[in-house]
Scaffold this active site. Structure first.
Site, PDB file in Angstrom:
ATOM      1  CB  SER A 136       3.575   2.150  -1.608  1.00  0.00           C
ATOM      2  OG  SER A 136       4.119   0.860  -1.843  1.00  0.00           O
ATOM      3  CG  HIS A 137       5.434   0.937  -5.582  1.00  0.00           C
ATOM      4  ND1 HIS A 137       5.628   0.996  -4.229  1.00  0.00           N
ATOM      5  CD2 HIS A 137       6.478   1.600  -6.144  1.00  0.00           C
ATOM      6  CE1 HIS A 137       6.759   1.643  -3.966  1.00  0.00           C
ATOM      7  NE2 HIS A 137       7.288   2.014  -5.116  1.00  0.00           N
TER       8      HIS A 137
ATOM      9  CG  ASP B 296       4.619   2.560   2.261  1.00  0.00           C
ATOM     10  OD1 ASP B 296       3.451   2.450   1.848  1.00  0.00           O
ATOM     11  OD2 ASP B 296       5.365   1.582   2.464  1.00  0.00           O
TER      12      ASP B 296
HETATM   13  P1  NDP Z   1       7.927  -3.576   2.792  1.00  0.00           P
HETATM   14  O1  NDP Z   1       8.693  -3.064   3.978  1.00  0.00           O
HETATM   15  O2  NDP Z   1       6.476  -3.358   2.780  1.00  0.00           O
HETATM   16  O3  NDP Z   1       8.187  -5.142   2.614  1.00  0.00           O
HETATM   17  C1  NDP Z   1       9.470  -5.627   2.385  1.00  0.00           C
HETATM   18  C2  NDP Z   1       9.470  -7.126   2.306  1.00  0.00           C
HETATM   19  O4  NDP Z   1       9.368  -7.665   3.622  1.00  0.00           O
HETATM   20  C3  NDP Z   1       8.303  -7.707   1.517  1.00  0.00           C
HETATM   21  O5  NDP Z   1       8.760  -8.746   0.716  1.00  0.00           O
HETATM   22  C4  NDP Z   1       7.346  -8.194   2.605  1.00  0.00           C
HETATM   23  O6  NDP Z   1       6.520  -9.265   2.191  1.00  0.00           O
HETATM   24  C5  NDP Z   1       8.327  -8.642   3.659  1.00  0.00           C
HETATM   25  N1  NDP Z   1       7.750  -8.649   4.986  1.00  0.00           N
HETATM   26  C6  NDP Z   1       7.134  -7.631   5.619  1.00  0.00           C
HETATM   27  N2  NDP Z   1       6.719  -8.024   6.845  1.00  0.00           N
HETATM   28  C7  NDP Z   1       7.075  -9.314   6.964  1.00  0.00           C
HETATM   29  C8  NDP Z   1       6.930 -10.295   8.000  1.00  0.00           C
HETATM   30  N3  NDP Z   1       6.306 -10.021   9.133  1.00  0.00           N
HETATM   31  N4  NDP Z   1       7.431 -11.528   7.790  1.00  0.00           N
HETATM   32  C9  NDP Z   1       8.040 -11.851   6.637  1.00  0.00           C
HETATM   33  N5  NDP Z   1       8.211 -10.965   5.627  1.00  0.00           N
HETATM   34  C10 NDP Z   1       7.749  -9.713   5.791  1.00  0.00           C
HETATM   35  O7  NDP Z   1       8.587  -2.981   1.453  1.00  0.00           O
HETATM   36  P2  NDP Z   1       9.157  -1.519   1.200  1.00  0.00           P
HETATM   37  O8  NDP Z   1       8.242  -0.536   1.807  1.00  0.00           O
HETATM   38  O9  NDP Z   1      10.602  -1.463   1.552  1.00  0.00           O
HETATM   39  O10 NDP Z   1       9.036  -1.437  -0.377  1.00  0.00           O
HETATM   40  C11 NDP Z   1       7.751  -1.408  -0.979  1.00  0.00           C
HETATM   41  C12 NDP Z   1       7.874  -1.480  -2.462  1.00  0.00           C
HETATM   42  O11 NDP Z   1       8.507  -0.327  -2.965  1.00  0.00           O
HETATM   43  C13 NDP Z   1       8.679  -2.658  -2.996  1.00  0.00           C
HETATM   44  O12 NDP Z   1       7.806  -3.446  -3.772  1.00  0.00           O
HETATM   45  C14 NDP Z   1       9.768  -2.028  -3.844  1.00  0.00           C
HETATM   46  O13 NDP Z   1      10.042  -2.709  -5.048  1.00  0.00           O
HETATM   47  C15 NDP Z   1       9.173  -0.677  -4.150  1.00  0.00           C
HETATM   48  N6  NDP Z   1      10.202   0.311  -4.478  1.00  0.00           N
HETATM   49  C16 NDP Z   1      10.392   0.634  -5.785  1.00  0.00           C
HETATM   50  C17 NDP Z   1      11.358   1.541  -6.157  1.00  0.00           C
HETATM   51  C18 NDP Z   1      11.556   1.891  -7.590  1.00  0.00           C
HETATM   52  O14 NDP Z   1      12.373   2.742  -7.892  1.00  0.00           O
HETATM   53  N7  NDP Z   1      10.875   1.293  -8.525  1.00  0.00           N
HETATM   54  C19 NDP Z   1      12.194   2.216  -5.160  1.00  0.00           C
HETATM   55  C20 NDP Z   1      11.931   1.761  -3.802  1.00  0.00           C
HETATM   56  C21 NDP Z   1      10.952   0.857  -3.486  1.00  0.00           C
HETATM   57  P3  NDP Z   1       4.945  -8.988   1.854  1.00  0.00           P
HETATM   58  O15 NDP Z   1       4.933  -8.312   0.513  1.00  0.00           O
HETATM   59  O16 NDP Z   1       4.317 -10.338   1.840  1.00  0.00           O
HETATM   60  O17 NDP Z   1       4.411  -8.120   2.961  1.00  0.00           O
END
Ligand code: NDP
Length: 350
Positions: free
Chosen positions: A49-50, A190
């Site tokens: 997604s990024h 996403d």
């Molecule tokens: P996700 O929902 O994919 O993941 C959120 C966190 O939860 C991650 O650290 C992930 O670790 C962890 N996680 C997920 N599943 C599990 C599990 N089963 N057990 C333990 N930990 C878990 O993230 P989002 O979709 O909310 O966000 C995605 C990205 O979007 C982020 O990197 C965020 O910085 C970026 N973003 C950027 C913005 C901007 O303005 N620049 C604005 C909004 C979002 P893991 O990575 O290991 O799966």
């Protein structure tokens, strides 16, 4: 596993192509490295997604002058533990790169370092910003506000961004424990991926331009809004991010976004970053982190946040990165290369 619809690219070759695309769009040589590194890190660690998905938005923003790829950040004030930086319409990753030596010195001397960055574009994941600090033994927290995309809780119209928050801590004998998440149920990236692939999103992810619930990714993106995770709790975190990353830094709020209409442009706001040196706090921090993690794993958790990325990072280093064919074509086009360009740079493309 590589699908017939994807290309396999080495990490180094991906970085060369991303660098070429940013340079071609007018980014100054000194600024290319930190921005390219974050895009490549996302693609390498499976945060699609990024990764490359965002490159066209970076390039477009540079080409139309919405973001300034030549801007060098200016340090506007500095105390023993607080550094304010004006990114001057450039990228937050460049501001962080410039600020890092001072932040490390502050955290060493006083135990705390805070970075307030304003007038910055982010548009990427946050964990690449903080994982290196945790790898050096510091606890790190950061957040970034983005353009209005998320409905105010109880109201229909977007006010805040999908404001991301990330946290990282050293973990003895292991890579840092890092989590990084948006304030919305799904990140905008996403939803964009779903729209590009013609997929619906789950109920509860967003609403359309009339404030009505929808599972159509394009209706959410086309004048609609994403919804906060956890209802009012996610909305409150997004408000906190607006305060820390915009009100405190002097940046713009999400609802003050004035980005041009048309293809995706980068979010123009601010970034808050806090570093704490555990060595300046009470002793035994490492052991306490280990005890907590052991309890979590003992309770049956299959993994920790960040584990998926670390695993994907190892695979990418060993086997290369599978890039979807459309994303690869876009990458080559943005980099001004023909289809054979990666092979010419010595990388493996199949
Ligand atoms: P996700 O929902 O994919 O993941 C959120 C966190 O939860 C991650 O650290 C992930 O670790 C962890 N996680 C997920 N599943 C599990 C599990 N089963 N057990 C333990 N930990 C878990 O993230 P989002 O979709 O909310 O966000 C995605 C990205 O979007 C982020 O990197 C965020 O910085 C970026 N973003 C950027 C913005 C901007 O303005 N620049 C604005 C909004 C979002 P893991 O990575 O290991 O799966």
């Amino acid at each position: 596993m590589k699908s017939s619809q994807s290309k396999r690219v080495s990490v180094d070759d991906l970085e060369a192509l991303v660098r070429a695309a940013l340079s071609r769009a007018g980014m100054a040589p000194d600024n290319v490295g930190p921005v390219a590194a974050t895009i490549v890190a996302c693609e390498r660690d499976g945060v699609k997604s990024h990764g490359i998905l965002r490159l066209a938005g970076f390039v477009h923003s540079l080409k139309i002058g919405w973001a300034d790829g030549t801007a060098r950040p200016a340090i506007t004030s500095e105390t023993a533990s607080l550094l304010s930086v004006d990114a001057r319409n450039g990228f937050a990753q460049v501001a962080l790169d410039v600020a890092t030596p001072r932040l490390l010195a502050m955290a060493e001397a006083s135990g705390v370092a805070v970075l307030l960055t304003r007038n910055s574009h982010h548009f990427a994941a946050l964990w690449p910003d903080i994982e290196p600090f945790a790898a050096r033994g510091l606890v790190a927290l950061t957040c970034v506000n983005s353009k209005k995309r998320m409905a105010a809780w109880g109201g229909g119209r977007p006010v805040t961004g999908t404001n991301a928050i990330a946290f990282a801590t050293p973990r003895p004998g292991h890579p840092p424990l890092v989590w990084d998440q948006s304030s919305s149920v799904l990140s905008q990236g996403d939803v964009l991926l779903a729209a590009n692939e013609g997929r619906a999103v789950a109920p509860g992810v967003g609403c359309d331009a009339f404030g009505q619930p929808t599972t159509s990714a394009s209706d959410i993106l086309d004048g609609g809004a994403l919804l906060p995770f956890g209802g009012s709790k996610g909305a409150s975190l997004a408000v906190m991010v607006e305060i820390l990353a915009a009100a405190l830094t002097g940046g713009r709020f999400g609802f003050e976004d004035q980005s041009p209409a048309g293809p995706t442009t980068t979010s123009f706001g601010g970034q808050f970053l806090l570093l704490i040196n555990p060595g300046r706090a009470q002793s035994g921090f490492d052991e306490r982190v280990s005890v907590l993690v052991a309890a979590i794993l003992d309770a049956g958790a299959s993994r920790l946040p960040g584990d998926r990325r670390y695993r994907q990072r190892r695979i990418s280093a060993a086997e290369g990165i599978d890039v979807d064919a459309p994303a690869y074509a876009s990458l080559l086009s943005l980099a001004g290369r023909s289809g054979g360009a990666v092979a010419q740079t010595g990388g493996q493309v199949s």
